[in-house]
Enzyme design. Structure first.
Site, mmCIF file in Angstrom:
data_model
loop_
_atom_site.group_PDB
_atom_site.id
_atom_site.type_symbol
_atom_site.label_atom_id
_atom_site.label_comp_id
_atom_site.label_asym_id
_atom_site.label_seq_id
_atom_site.Cartn_x
_atom_site.Cartn_y
_atom_site.Cartn_z
ATOM 1 N N CYS A 20 24.327 62.738 -8.272
ATOM 2 C CA CYS A 20 23.329 62.547 -7.226
ATOM 3 C C CYS A 20 22.821 61.103 -7.219
ATOM 4 O O CYS A 20 23.284 60.258 -7.975
ATOM 5 C CB CYS A 20 22.165 63.513 -7.432
ATOM 6 S SG CYS A 20 22.635 65.242 -7.175
ATOM 7 N N HIS A 62 16.897 62.139 -5.273
ATOM 8 C CA HIS A 62 15.756 62.754 -5.944
ATOM 9 C C HIS A 62 15.053 61.770 -6.866
ATOM 10 O O HIS A 62 15.503 60.642 -7.080
ATOM 11 C CB HIS A 62 16.192 63.993 -6.727
ATOM 12 C CG HIS A 62 17.189 63.718 -7.822
ATOM 13 N ND1 HIS A 62 16.816 63.268 -9.069
ATOM 14 C CD2 HIS A 62 18.540 63.829 -7.864
ATOM 15 C CE1 HIS A 62 17.890 63.123 -9.829
ATOM 16 N NE2 HIS A 62 18.960 63.453 -9.119
#
Length: 341
Positions: A304, A288
Site C-alpha cells: 500500500c 493510509h
C-alpha cells in the site's frame, strides 16, 4: 486548536524554555523564529538546526510535506524542498537561494513556533502503555491509542517527539493549562478538491493535483516493497474510512505474522494503517496513515501507500469516490505527469 498568538504568551514560552538547559545549543523558539535568511551552506543531515526546523515548518504549511518535522535535513525534507522549488520555478542545487527562501516565506504568514496551552483533551487519554511489536498481540487491545500525551502532542503539531522535547526541556506534557512551544502548522481546513493523485514509486512520494493540473500537495510516502510491490497504472478511490479497524487476512502472508486465521485490530493512531484508510480499486490496496511517522520513506509497506497520519488526513479531505490514482515508476517533472485512465 491554536490560541491566538500574542507577544505576551510567546514571551512566556521563551521564559519557560529558558528555565532548563537546552537539548541543542541555540535551538529554541526564538532561534527558529529569528532565522531570517538561509545559510550559505545547508547543515549536515544529522545536525539539529533551527534553520531546518523553520524550513520544515514553512514547507509543511505550503503542503510540501517534509514528513515528521524534526529539525534535520533528511531525505524527506530534501524531497519537499526540491519539489517546492520545481513547482515555484526556482532553481535548487544543494543550497537555499535568497529567491527560493523568499518564495517559501511568502507562502504563509506567522511565526514558525508559537505558544500552545495544553487542554484536557490532550492529556485525558486513554493511553496505551505499550504497543506490541507483533500484529497478533495487537488484537487483544481495546484501542490502539497514543502511548503518552507527548506522542499525541507531537503528532498534533506534525513534530518528532525529540524536537518537541528539545523545545520544551524538562516538560512532561501531562498537565492541562501548561503552555508549550510548538510548530505553527495549520490544519487541513476546507481543501481544494483533488482531481487526481500521482504516486511515484521510485521517488517514494505522493502528489495531488486540481482539475487544471496545478500541484496542490506533495508528500513523502512509503510505497510497497520488493515482496509486496504496489501496482502500476491507474486505480480509483472507492471509499474513505476514518478511524479504520485493520483486518488481517492470512492470505497476505506478511513476514513475522504466523496466524493462520483472520484477526482484527481496533482503531487508533497506532493502528497499523493509522487514522485514515483511502480504499483503492485494486484488491487490497489503499492509501493510509502510520503509527511510525519517522519511518516514512525509510521502511517498506505491504503493497500500500503509507503517509504520516496528518498527511493522509490532508489527502482524504480533498479526494472523493472515483478520484483517479496513477502509479508511476518515475516522474521527470511533477507538472508533466499526466493522468492515466
Amino acid at each position: 486548536m491554536f490560541r491566538p498568538f500574542s507577544a505576551a504568551r510567546f514571551a512566556l514560552v521563551l521564559l519557560l524554555v529558558s528555565a532548563a538547559p537546552a537539548v541543542a545549543a541555540g535551538l529554541d523558539a526564538a532561534a527558529i523564529n529569528d532565522e531570517a535568511a538561509p545559510p550559505a551552506r545547508l547543515p549536515d543531515r544529522r545536525q539539529l538546526s533551527a534553520f531546518i526546523a523553520r524550513l520544515e515548518i514553512l514547507l509543511d504549511r505550503a503542503h510540501f510535506s517534509p514528513g515528521e518535522i524534526d529539525g534535520k535535513l533528511g531525505d524527506n525534507a530534501q524531497k519537499a524542498l526540491r519539489a517546492f522549488a520545481e513547482a515555484s520555478g526556482v532553481p535548487f542545487d544543494k543550497a537555499v537561494t535568497a529567491e527560493l527562501w523568499s518564495s517559501l516565506t511568502a507562502a504563509s504568514d506567522g511565526p514558525a513556533i508559537v505558544s500552545y496551552t495544553i487542554v484536557d483533551a490532550d492529556v485525558k487519554g486513554p493511553f496505551v502503555k505499550r504497543i506490541p511489536a507483533k500484529m497478533e498481540s495487537m488484537k487483544s487491545l481495546p484501542a490502539l491509542g497514543y502511548t503518552s500525551p507527548r506522542e499525541a502532542l507531537a503528532e498534533k503539531f506534525h513534530m518528532s517527539e525529540a524536537l518537541l522535547q528539545a523545545l520544551n526541556p524538562g516538560r512532561k506534557f501531562n498537565k492541562a493549562g501548561e503552555t508549550i512551544a510548538v510548530a505553527n502548522v495549520v490544519d487541513a481546513g476546507n481543501a481544494t478538491p483533488i482531481a487526481r493523485v500521482v504516486v511515484d514509486k521510485t521517488r517514494q512520494t505522493l502528489s495531488t493535483f486540481d482539475a487544471a493540473g496545478k500541484l496542490l500537495g506533495f508528500y513523502p510516502a512509503t510505497v510497497g516493497s520488493a515482496d509486496k510491490p504496489t501496482p502500476s497504472g491507474a486505480l480509483k478511490v472507492t471509499a474513505i474510512n476514518k478511524n479504520p479497524t485493520y483486518r488481517y487476512n492470512p492470505k497476505y502472508a506478511f513476514k513475522g505474522v504466523r496466524s493462520k486465521t483472520p484477526f482484527t485490530i481496533r482503531p487508533g493512531p497506532n493502528n497499523p494503517v493509522g487514522v485514515i484508510w483511502i480504499n483503492l480499486s485494486g484488491e487490497g490496496y489503499g492509501i493510509h496513515g502510520t503509527p511510525d511517522p519517522g519511518k516514512i520513506s525509510k521502511a517498506e509497506s505491504h503493497g500500500c501507500v503509507r503517509l504520516t497520519n496528518w498527511d493522509v488526513q490532508r489527502v482524504a479531505v480533498g479526494v472523493a469516490k472515483g478520484t483517479p490514482v496513477a502509479f508511476v515508476d518515475s516522474a521527470t517533472s511533477l507538472g508533466a505527469v499526466t493522468e492515466t485512465r
